[in-house]
Design an enzyme around this catalytic site. Sequence first.
Site, PDB file in Angstrom:
ATOM      1  N   ASP A 160      56.709   0.249  37.137  1.00 39.66           N
ATOM      2  CA  ASP A 160      57.423  -0.426  36.047  1.00 39.66           C
ATOM      3  C   ASP A 160      56.882  -0.035  34.675  1.00 39.66           C
ATOM      4  OD1 ASP A 160      59.036  -1.880  37.818  1.00 39.66           O
ATOM      5  OD2 ASP A 160      57.504  -3.416  38.061  1.00 39.66           O
TER       6      ASP A 160
ATOM      7  N   CYS B  62      44.231  -8.365  -2.955  1.00 37.17           N
ATOM      8  CA  CYS B  62      42.891  -7.987  -2.480  1.00 37.17           C
ATOM      9  C   CYS B  62      42.981  -7.198  -1.177  1.00 37.17           C
ATOM     10  CB  CYS B  62      42.037  -9.233  -2.260  1.00 37.17           C
ATOM     11  SG  CYS B  62      41.621 -10.145  -3.740  1.00 37.17           S
TER      12      CYS B  62
ATOM     13  N   ASP C 165      62.526  -6.375  37.038  1.00 36.25           N
ATOM     14  CA  ASP C 165      62.274  -5.683  38.301  1.00 36.25           C
ATOM     15  C   ASP C 165      62.451  -6.703  39.418  1.00 36.25           C
ATOM     16  OD1 ASP C 165      61.130  -3.703  40.168  1.00 36.25           O
ATOM     17  OD2 ASP C 165      59.456  -5.109  40.214  1.00 36.25           O
TER      18      ASP C 165
ATOM     19  N   CYS D  74      43.627 -12.901  -2.037  1.00 32.71           N
ATOM     20  CA  CYS D  74      45.088 -12.875  -2.094  1.00 32.71           C
ATOM     21  C   CYS D  74      45.599 -11.563  -1.509  1.00 32.71           C
ATOM     22  CB  CYS D  74      45.584 -13.049  -3.526  1.00 32.71           C
ATOM     23  SG  CYS D  74      45.177 -11.658  -4.605  1.00 32.71           S
TER      24      CYS D  74
ATOM     25  N   ASP E 283      55.969  -5.815  37.125  1.00 34.63           N
ATOM     26  CA  ASP E 283      54.583  -6.061  37.538  1.00 34.63           C
ATOM     27  C   ASP E 283      53.912  -4.859  38.193  1.00 34.63           C
ATOM     28  OD1 ASP E 283      56.077  -6.045  39.885  1.00 34.63           O
ATOM     29  OD2 ASP E 283      54.747  -7.478  40.883  1.00 34.63           O
TER      30      ASP E 283
END
Length: 745
Positions: free
Chosen positions: A642, A26, A425, A23, A638
């Site tokens: 960036d 724990c 971009d 649980c 990409d």
Amino acid sequence: MTHAKSAPPPTASMDIAIGGMTCASCSGRVERALKKVPGVQEAAVNLATESARIVYVEGEQMQARLRRAVRDAGYEVRTPAQVDALESVTAWAGLGPAAIGALLSAPLALPMVGGLFGQHWMLPAWLQFMLATPVQFILGARFYKAGWHALLSLSGNMDLLVSIGTTAGWALSVWLWLSAPDGAMVHLYFEGSAVVITLVLLGKWLEARAKRQTTAAIRALHALRPDVAHWLGRDGEVDVPVADVLVGDRIVIKPGERFPVDGTLKEGNTEVDESMLTGEPLPVRKDAGDKLTGGSINGQGRVVLQVTAVGVDTVLAHIIRLVEDAQAAKAPIQRLVDQVSAVFVPVVLVLALATLLGWWLTGHPFETAVIHAVAVLVIACPCALGLATPAAIMAGTGVAAQHGILIKDAQALELAHKVDVVAFDKTGTLTVGRPRLSALLVRDAMPKAEALRISASLQSGSEHPLACAVLAAAQAQGIAIVAPQQLQAVPGRGTEGAVESRHFCIGSLRWMDELGVSLGPLAAQSAALQAEGATVSAMAERTAQGLVLRALMAFADEPKPGASEALAALRARGIRVVMISGDNRGAAEAMGRRLGLYPEAGEVMAEVLPGDKAALVARLRAGDNDKRGGHVVAMVGDGVNDAPALAAADVGLAMGNGTDVAMHAAGITLMRGDLSLVAAALDISDRTVAKIRQNLFWAFAYNVAGIPLAAFGYLNPVVAGAAMAMSSVSVMTNALLLKRWKPKG
């Protein structure tokens, strides 16, 4: 006298598979135990994956000390072999204890069934004792063991509640039996304790079965790696283990086989199914020189590849690591659960004691008071609370990975659904990213071939898309280029250097303006090209009279297929879209209109230097010039330039066909260049967060509604046990509904 700052100590991370957690209490206890180890900087324990991720300062025997801390907390440290064995078990594994418990408990529950029909099928007390005791102390031994460890560490967990509650019911029954007059028929409660333990065991089995389904995506990714490769040596093809393959080796892949490692296609051509890696349903054509990714499936051609990456360096290994990291991470919303679970069990114990005293002191029989207290203990087990968040995250990240969306961390997943501004971009993200030289204008009678030769020579070592376009144009015309001298890149502006003792600067019109270069008679043509959407660069020669313009170059790029539709889909979600470009305003706005953007509404931001992108994202987040205030901003890019902007955004989304730097900085990676995945990533975030909230609601609702009902005598322990078991199962089942998600369109 100044002192140099000492370098921070080196850190390392470690994953530990943990057994025995039941649980939220724990997982919280293990986390606290790990954080107490000197040198530990971070520790996150995930109940759903049954694992811990620890970041620590490197030190002697540190890993052994971390494992010891887990064992001292009362839990099992699992080896990789044990983890593999658990993952390879059948769906019915672990049902045995629950089935035995059901067989022993069924006769005890028979009187309850008979009572519904007016029958009195009471078993003799000694037989009830013989049936209930093995369930209590043999099948229920796991609860005593885990509960005892919790007591030793002065904390509580589900096992402690179950063991105290069922032991109280069993002990009360034994006392009533032994203290009853000879021949008297007394009502015993053996069935309550036995059935509760059986139901909890059944719930745990159903929970474990559901957990295996949430990790199906990881197992599917692991299964993509073949064990054997056809190595091409001096004596022809030899089958060798994939682990023995080295970078630079040549490997044969036959039709229908999976590529075992990453490489470059050297011989043959084929079509490759990359759907398990990118979500792309259609095969992709591959010719000599193209990149091949390990795990994808070869089509009809026999091909030879040259290995470029093996082991942990392959794309597939990177994908698996990203998904595992996301599933092991703890979402910010989980902090609330951790705070609640830390005090939950002690509060429940107090409530159970209050229930016992309340019923007893108001004149009710002691056995009645005990049974109601037992019901409180059983209904309150916080199993569902610990599973609510990680189960949804595991299911969400897993199904996203199957459709080409890699979510690197849980925070990005949780935050993405709040995004109200998406910044893109331009080059390579919204456009194809392969501009071509569309026009070359020269001045002062310089031959066009000479201008192209000088421009290509200056940019021969650059990977910038515009430089590549110039080189491609020179190669197409058969123009020989020469090596430049004194070459110097000016970030965000251009390049300068010497070609055959003549010194040139080549770059943006903005840079030329800063350098004081006049466009002269070419200014009108430059403006016309920009109005048509072209990106214009200039080349100037440094002479005794200063910098003199020699040529203008116009470049044309095309919108990426589906880009307009992707932007429209985001706008339909109520999200503002923005394009960020380093181009001059005319070219950027012309491209923006082709993409369906509205420059007059501020959706095109032009002439942004690479180093200024992060600052622009920060301004978007702050909500400058927006009465509505701040925004949650996603950045899609990409390229290397960036990366700062991706890191500065609330959520960074890197295109998987981009650079490794961009993917490292982003929280989410889109494995193919399909912009529709941006909206899909926001959608799976929205649905995952909705599941987390639903799960937390039901987890709390079971306890908030169940505890008062049990305390006031409206729930007996058997019904309470069934409700507690169903709470965990319902949370896991609700999370698994995410596996049916598919991107729209």
